[in-house]
Design a protein around this motif. Structure first.
Motif, PDB file in Angstrom:
ATOM      1  N   THR A   8       0.840  -1.195   0.000  1.00  0.00           N
ATOM      2  CA  THR A   8       0.000   0.000   0.000  1.00  0.00           C
ATOM      3  C   THR A   8       0.879   1.250   0.000  1.00  0.00           C
ATOM      4  OG1 THR A   8      -0.108   0.135   2.406  1.00  0.00           O
ATOM      5  CG2 THR A   8      -1.772  -1.227   1.332  1.00  0.00           C
ATOM      6  N   LYS A   9       0.231   2.390  -0.067  1.00  0.00           N
ATOM      7  CA  LYS A   9       0.956   3.658  -0.072  1.00  0.00           C
ATOM      8  C   LYS A   9       1.694   3.890   1.248  1.00  0.00           C
ATOM      9  CE  LYS A   9      -0.702   7.977   0.523  1.00  0.00           C
ATOM     10  NZ  LYS A   9      -1.635   9.067   0.347  1.00  0.00           N
ATOM     11  N   ASP A  10       1.091   3.476   2.349  1.00  0.00           N
ATOM     12  CA  ASP A  10       1.651   3.719   3.682  1.00  0.00           C
ATOM     13  C   ASP A  10       2.514   2.587   4.213  1.00  0.00           C
ATOM     14  OD1 ASP A  10       0.284   6.135   3.719  1.00  0.00           O
ATOM     15  OD2 ASP A  10      -1.492   5.216   4.623  1.00  0.00           O
ATOM     16  N   ASP A  26       4.292  -0.343   8.631  1.00  0.00           N
ATOM     17  CA  ASP A  26       4.383   0.939   7.937  1.00  0.00           C
ATOM     18  C   ASP A  26       5.758   1.086   7.290  1.00  0.00           C
ATOM     19  OD1 ASP A  26       6.022   1.496  10.056  1.00  0.00           O
ATOM     20  OD2 ASP A  26       4.797   3.093  10.882  1.00  0.00           O
ATOM     21  N   ASN A  27       5.926   2.148   6.516  1.00  0.00           N
ATOM     22  CA  ASN A  27       7.159   2.331   5.738  1.00  0.00           C
ATOM     23  C   ASN A  27       8.413   2.342   6.607  1.00  0.00           C
ATOM     24  OD1 ASN A  27       5.730   2.418   3.348  1.00  0.00           O
ATOM     25  ND2 ASN A  27       5.456   4.616   3.432  1.00  0.00           N
TER      26      ASN A  27
END
Length: 64
Positions: A37-39, A54-55
């Motif tokens: 995902t983006k996050d 998360d990233n």
């Protein structure tokens, strides 16, 4: 690890630090990437619930 290197369906080594009985320990487990995902990204391990990293956690705790 860089998030751009993740591939859904591939297995990665996840190293994390945890405290058990007041002693800091390092735990390792292999997890399979299921979705990016983006996050961050979703990972799954056998019959456990999916885990979202998360990233920053991907960058610090994930290894090929």
């Amino acid at each position: 690890m860089n998030k751009k290197q993740l591939t859904p369906g591939k297995t990665y080594l996840y190293k994390r630090k945890t405290t058990i009985d007041g002693i800091e320990r390092e735990a390792e487990r292999y997890m399979t990437c299921t979705e990016i995902t983006k996050d961050g990204a979703w990972f799954k391990r056998y019959f456990e619930e999916p885990i979202f990293l998360d990233n920053t956690r991907i960058k610090e705790d994930l290894y090929v």
